[in-house]
Design an enzyme around this catalytic site. Structure first.
Site, PDB file in Angstrom:
ATOM      1  N   GLN A  17      48.652 123.704  11.912  1.00 52.93           N
ATOM      2  CA  GLN A  17      47.787 124.375  12.879  1.00 52.93           C
ATOM      3  C   GLN A  17      47.374 123.547  14.103  1.00 52.93           C
ATOM      4  OE1 GLN A  17      43.547 126.801  13.193  1.00 52.93           O
ATOM      5  NE2 GLN A  17      44.334 126.450  11.164  1.00 52.93           N
ATOM      6  N   ARG A  38      62.935 121.786  11.213  1.00 58.76           N
ATOM      7  CA  ARG A  38      63.989 121.374  10.281  1.00 58.76           C
ATOM      8  C   ARG A  38      64.881 122.562   9.918  1.00 58.76           C
ATOM      9  NH1 ARG A  38      62.092 117.088   6.074  1.00 58.76           N
ATOM     10  NH2 ARG A  38      60.147 118.173   6.421  1.00 58.76           N
ATOM     11  N   LEU A  72      66.733 121.512  14.206  1.00 54.51           N
ATOM     12  CA  LEU A  72      67.385 120.216  14.436  1.00 54.51           C
ATOM     13  C   LEU A  72      66.961 119.235  13.352  1.00 54.51           C
ATOM     14  CD1 LEU A  72      69.088 118.736  16.652  1.00 54.51           C
ATOM     15  CD2 LEU A  72      66.913 117.960  17.621  1.00 54.51           C
ATOM     16  N   THR A  74      66.425 115.823  12.765  1.00 53.97           N
ATOM     17  CA  THR A  74      66.303 114.633  13.612  1.00 53.97           C
ATOM     18  C   THR A  74      66.469 113.334  12.821  1.00 53.97           C
ATOM     19  OG1 THR A  74      63.925 114.800  13.337  1.00 53.97           O
ATOM     20  CG2 THR A  74      64.855 115.724  15.347  1.00 53.97           C
ATOM     21  N   ASN A  96      52.365 116.219  15.427  1.00 51.15           N
ATOM     22  CA  ASN A  96      51.247 115.956  14.509  1.00 51.15           C
ATOM     23  C   ASN A  96      51.759 115.692  13.097  1.00 51.15           C
ATOM     24  OD1 ASN A  96      51.831 118.792  14.195  1.00 51.15           O
ATOM     25  ND2 ASN A  96      49.851 119.103  13.213  1.00 51.15           N
ATOM     26  N   PHE A  97      52.732 114.780  13.044  1.00 49.45           N
ATOM     27  CA  PHE A  97      53.217 114.338  11.734  1.00 49.45           C
ATOM     28  C   PHE A  97      52.231 113.352  11.119  1.00 49.45           C
ATOM     29  CE2 PHE A  97      57.506 115.080  13.755  1.00 49.45           C
ATOM     30  CZ  PHE A  97      57.737 116.243  13.044  1.00 49.45           C
ATOM     31  N   LYS A 137      46.788 111.179   5.338  1.00 48.51           N
ATOM     32  CA  LYS A 137      47.172 112.522   5.763  1.00 48.51           C
ATOM     33  C   LYS A 137      45.911 113.378   5.748  1.00 48.51           C
ATOM     34  CE  LYS A 137      51.926 112.601   4.192  1.00 48.51           C
ATOM     35  NZ  LYS A 137      52.955 113.317   3.439  1.00 48.51           N
ATOM     36  N   TYR A 139      44.026 117.348   6.407  1.00 44.23           N
ATOM     37  CA  TYR A 139      43.975 118.777   6.710  1.00 44.23           C
ATOM     38  C   TYR A 139      42.556 119.139   7.156  1.00 44.23           C
ATOM     39  CZ  TYR A 139      48.575 119.627   4.621  1.00 44.23           C
ATOM     40  OH  TYR A 139      49.915 119.630   4.353  1.00 44.23           O
ATOM     41  N   GLU A 140      42.434 120.363   7.634  1.00 45.07           N
ATOM     42  CA  GLU A 140      41.187 120.890   8.205  1.00 45.07           C
ATOM     43  C   GLU A 140      39.887 120.404   7.533  1.00 45.07           C
ATOM     44  OE1 GLU A 140      40.498 123.382  10.796  1.00 45.07           O
ATOM     45  OE2 GLU A 140      38.522 122.624  10.286  1.00 45.07           O
ATOM     46  N   ASP A 169      41.291 121.627  12.977  1.00 43.29           N
ATOM     47  CA  ASP A 169      42.657 121.962  13.399  1.00 43.29           C
ATOM     48  C   ASP A 169      42.726 122.448  14.845  1.00 43.29           C
ATOM     49  OD1 ASP A 169      43.799 121.236  11.024  1.00 43.29           O
ATOM     50  OD2 ASP A 169      43.851 123.245  10.193  1.00 43.29           O
ATOM     51  N   GLY A 248      19.028 124.016  18.474  1.00 38.10           N
ATOM     52  CA  GLY A 248      18.602 123.502  19.772  1.00 38.10           C
ATOM     53  C   GLY A 248      17.103 123.612  19.851  1.00 38.10           C
ATOM     54  N   GLY A 249      16.586 123.872  21.056  1.00 43.84           N
ATOM     55  CA  GLY A 249      15.140 123.985  21.206  1.00 43.84           C
ATOM     56  C   GLY A 249      14.620 125.380  20.871  1.00 43.84           C
ATOM     57  N   GLN A 250      15.527 126.310  20.550  1.00 42.58           N
ATOM     58  CA  GLN A 250      15.095 127.687  20.282  1.00 42.58           C
ATOM     59  C   GLN A 250      15.232 127.991  18.800  1.00 42.58           C
ATOM     60  OE1 GLN A 250      14.370 128.603  23.300  1.00 42.58           O
ATOM     61  NE2 GLN A 250      15.770 127.299  24.430  1.00 42.58           N
TER      62      GLN A 250
HETATM   63  N1  COA Z   1      64.146 116.816  10.967  1.00 50.45           N
HETATM   64  C1  COA Z   1      64.104 115.854  10.041  1.00 50.45           C
HETATM   65  N2  COA Z   1      62.962 115.423   9.480  1.00 50.45           N
HETATM   66  C2  COA Z   1      61.834 116.017   9.902  1.00 50.45           C
HETATM   67  C3  COA Z   1      61.810 117.020  10.865  1.00 50.45           C
HETATM   68  C4  COA Z   1      63.043 117.424  11.418  1.00 50.45           C
HETATM   69  N3  COA Z   1      63.123 118.363  12.337  1.00 50.45           N
HETATM   70  N4  COA Z   1      60.536 117.414  11.055  1.00 50.45           N
HETATM   71  C5  COA Z   1      59.775 116.676  10.233  1.00 50.45           C
HETATM   72  N5  COA Z   1      60.550 115.812   9.537  1.00 50.45           N
HETATM   73  C6  COA Z   1      60.121 114.849   8.530  1.00 50.45           C
HETATM   74  C7  COA Z   1      59.213 113.790   9.071  1.00 50.45           C
HETATM   75  O1  COA Z   1      59.952 112.835   9.768  1.00 50.45           O
HETATM   76  C8  COA Z   1      58.578 113.274   7.797  1.00 50.45           C
HETATM   77  O2  COA Z   1      59.490 112.404   7.162  1.00 50.45           O
HETATM   78  P1  COA Z   1      59.112 110.974   6.485  1.00 50.45           P
HETATM   79  O3  COA Z   1      57.862 111.210   5.675  1.00 50.45           O
HETATM   80  O4  COA Z   1      60.310 110.658   5.672  1.00 50.45           O
HETATM   81  O5  COA Z   1      58.888 110.008   7.581  1.00 50.45           O
HETATM   82  C9  COA Z   1      58.532 114.512   6.924  1.00 50.45           C
HETATM   83  O6  COA Z   1      59.346 115.489   7.570  1.00 50.45           O
HETATM   84  C10 COA Z   1      57.205 115.163   6.657  1.00 50.45           C
HETATM   85  O7  COA Z   1      56.244 114.930   7.617  1.00 50.45           O
HETATM   86  P2  COA Z   1      54.705 114.863   7.222  1.00 50.45           P
HETATM   87  O8  COA Z   1      53.963 114.947   8.485  1.00 50.45           O
HETATM   88  O9  COA Z   1      54.450 113.667   6.360  1.00 50.45           O
HETATM   89  O10 COA Z   1      54.499 116.213   6.379  1.00 50.45           O
HETATM   90  P3  COA Z   1      53.548 116.493   5.108  1.00 50.45           P
HETATM   91  O11 COA Z   1      53.781 117.921   4.777  1.00 50.45           O
HETATM   92  O12 COA Z   1      53.710 115.531   3.999  1.00 50.45           O
HETATM   93  O13 COA Z   1      52.061 116.290   5.691  1.00 50.45           O
HETATM   94  C11 COA Z   1      50.212 116.746   7.127  1.00 50.45           C
HETATM   95  C12 COA Z   1      51.453 117.290   6.431  1.00 50.45           C
HETATM   96  C13 COA Z   1      49.706 117.854   8.042  1.00 50.45           C
HETATM   97  C14 COA Z   1      49.135 116.384   6.097  1.00 50.45           C
HETATM   98  C15 COA Z   1      50.568 115.500   7.955  1.00 50.45           C
HETATM   99  O14 COA Z   1      51.616 115.837   8.835  1.00 50.45           O
HETATM  100  C16 COA Z   1      49.417 114.928   8.764  1.00 50.45           C
HETATM  101  O15 COA Z   1      48.507 114.280   8.228  1.00 50.45           O
HETATM  102  N6  COA Z   1      49.449 115.120  10.092  1.00 50.45           N
HETATM  103  C17 COA Z   1      48.462 114.588  11.001  1.00 50.45           C
HETATM  104  C18 COA Z   1      47.159 115.349  10.955  1.00 50.45           C
HETATM  105  C19 COA Z   1      47.370 116.822  11.102  1.00 50.45           C
HETATM  106  O16 COA Z   1      47.874 117.288  12.107  1.00 50.45           O
HETATM  107  N7  COA Z   1      46.965 117.568  10.075  1.00 50.45           N
HETATM  108  C20 COA Z   1      47.185 119.007  10.005  1.00 50.45           C
HETATM  109  C21 COA Z   1      46.310 119.742  10.800  1.00 50.45           C
HETATM  110  S1  COA Z   1      46.709 121.448  10.761  1.00 50.45           S
END
Ligand code: COA
Length: 416
Positions: A17, A38, A72, A74, A96-97, A137, A139-140, A169, A248-250
């Site tokens: 998000q 991916r 893709l 990557t 936001n990985f 890592k 989340y919200e 988020d 606030g003040g109200q």
């Molecule tokens: N091709 C190949 N690999 C890809 C890819 C693509 N197109 N897109 C993502 N990946 C890989 C990443 O490189 C990563 O690989 P690695 O762990 O081997 O380096 C992997 O996918 C997963 O990424 P990650 O971000 O660790 O996902 P997760 O599901 O484990 O964690 C979150 C999710 C949200 C907790 C984490 O991304 C995070 O803390 N983000 C920052 C804060 C944030 O934005 N939180 C969410 C708010 S909504």
């Protein structure tokens, strides 16, 4: 109509998000946002909380409108090459990985800067760089707890409570969008890109500014006069949870209206604005309170503010929340019905302004989403449906100079 961000190309390496909310906003305002996902899987929210089997979930469709989708991998050599070409001709990369993921992929800030010195790299993380939790890592709700929102939300006799609003988020995404736009303006002056980083904890803290105000007041005087704990309850040395107090003040509170016994949202929020005391008394049929010393000033009212709210609730007992607000608005009293999501979805004013808008999706048909809360005199953002997974892969790759054969071979190897 030309849109202000037309010509800005954004690599959208975001998921869930916080990041998608940021890039969606920039897409509404005209940026070409290419969501990199991916192959075969895509953003995890495509599958989360699905309401129609096999169709992208609303979680995804409501955060990814106006974008293009490129699949893709990557982590493959060919995929990295595609991303490099994309970086060379884009303006912004948003991600936001989890901490370190982009570096592990081989796309450090130094490498991106080498490929395109004008590139702005914008990141959301749970905690800021160098913070003692910067490896986490997030989340919200984790962010709401780390940012002071949970400890100050809820009732004093209950546990810390998270808000339904996406303070960790979408709020962080909005902060990041401001950072990106600032960096784009900065780049016009310097010709250089830069890194822009926003942490979810910091963004929540920014919204909890008044609670830090309260902590310092509490440290100094030992009480907070606008909280329900004052003057009868106890204060400790930390800002308490204040229920539905004004903040606030109200002074203000959520008050019951006709039908509250069966309708969980038959309430209004009522604010006792200091200088509006006289109209309040007239509105609720208590003219004798206007000059009564026990009611005349805010200081005199505060010790028995809940008795005052109880009296207002008695006045509200035979009025629906909408009837009550229609009366109170004539007296200039800041108030609102407590609206359910169903009421919001069907509100004609919100539909007319585009804040709630119906869009078409290739697989789902029409669905409701939240449109731009920002209104412009010269532009009405047009909200389009979210892309299917990889819908624009071929188009984007062709734009990068790949031949039909090269694209086919990348498909075969599951690079795209
Ligand atoms: N091709 C190949 N690999 C890809 C890819 C693509 N197109 N897109 C993502 N990946 C890989 C990443 O490189 C990563 O690989 P690695 O762990 O081997 O380096 C992997 O996918 C997963 O990424 P990650 O971000 O660790 O996902 P997760 O599901 O484990 O964690 C979150 C999710 C949200 C907790 C984490 O991304 C995070 O803390 N983000 C920052 C804060 C944030 O934005 N939180 C969410 C708010 S909504």
């Amino acid at each position: 109509m030309t849109k202000p961000l037309e010509g800005v190309k954004i690599i959208d390496f975001t998921h869930v998000q916080a990041g998608p909310a940021c890039t969606q906003l920039l897409a509404w305002f005209g940026a070409d946002v290419i969501k990199v996902e991916r192959p075969g899987a895509g953003d995890v929210t495509r599958n989360q909380l699905r309401d129609i089997p096999g169709v992208d979930a609303l979680y995804f469709t409501m955060l990814n409108s106006n974008k293009r989708s490129l699949t893709l991998d990557t982590k493959t050599q060919d995929g990295k090459e595609v991303l490099e070409r994309l970086i060379q001709e884009s303006d912004v990369l948003v991600e936001n990985f989890a901490p370190g993921a982009l570096d592990r992929m081989g796309f450090t800030w130094e490498r991106i800067n080498e490929l395109n010195p004008k590139m702005i790299v914008a990141s959301v993380k749970g905690f800021s760089d160098g913070h003692h939790y910067d490896d986490l890592k997030v989340y919200e709700n984790v962010a709401q707890c780390a940012g002071g929102a949970a400890s100050t939300t809820g009732f004093w006799d209950g546990p810390p409570t998270v808000s339904a609003a996406a303070l960790g988020d979408s709020n962080t995404g909005m902060h990041l969008a401001i950072g990106i736009l600032t960096a784009l303006i900065g780049r016009d002056k310097t010709g250089k890109g830069q890194k822009v980083a926003v942490s979810m904890q910091d963004s929540v803290i920014n919204l909890c500014r008044v609670k830090l105000r309260d902590q310092q007041r509490l440290d100094r005087v030992g009480y907070l006069e606008e909280y329900p704990q004052y003057p009868h309850g106890e204060f400790t040395d930390v800002v308490p949870r204040g229920g539905n107090a004004g903040g606030g003040g109200q002074p203000g509170w959520v008050l019951k209206c006709k039908g509250w016994e069966t309708d969980p949202n038959a309430y209004i929020y009522f604010t006792v604005q200091g200088h509006a005391w006289e109209p309040i008394c007239r509105a609720i049929g208590k003219p004798e309170w206007i000059d009564d010393p026990a009611y005349k000033t805010a200081e005199a009212r505060q010790p028995h503010i809940f008795d005052i709210f109880n009296t207002i609730e008695t006045w509200l007992a035979d009025k629906t929340k909408f009837e009550a607000v229609d009366i109170l608005r004539k007296f200039d009293i800041p108030c609102s019905p407590v609206l359910s999501m169903k009421e919001i979805a069907n509100d004609p004013s919100l539909r007319a302004s585009g804040t709630i808008t119906e869009v078409q999706h290739k697989a789902r048909g029409s669905y409701l989403t939240v449109g731009s809360p920002i209104k412009f005199s010269d532009m009405k953002p047009e909200i389009t449906g979210s892309p299917l997974l990889g819908e624009h892969t071929e188009e984007v790759l062709k734009g990068l100079g790949y031949s039909f054969e090269q694209i086919a071979s990348m498909r075969e190897a599951k690079v795209v």
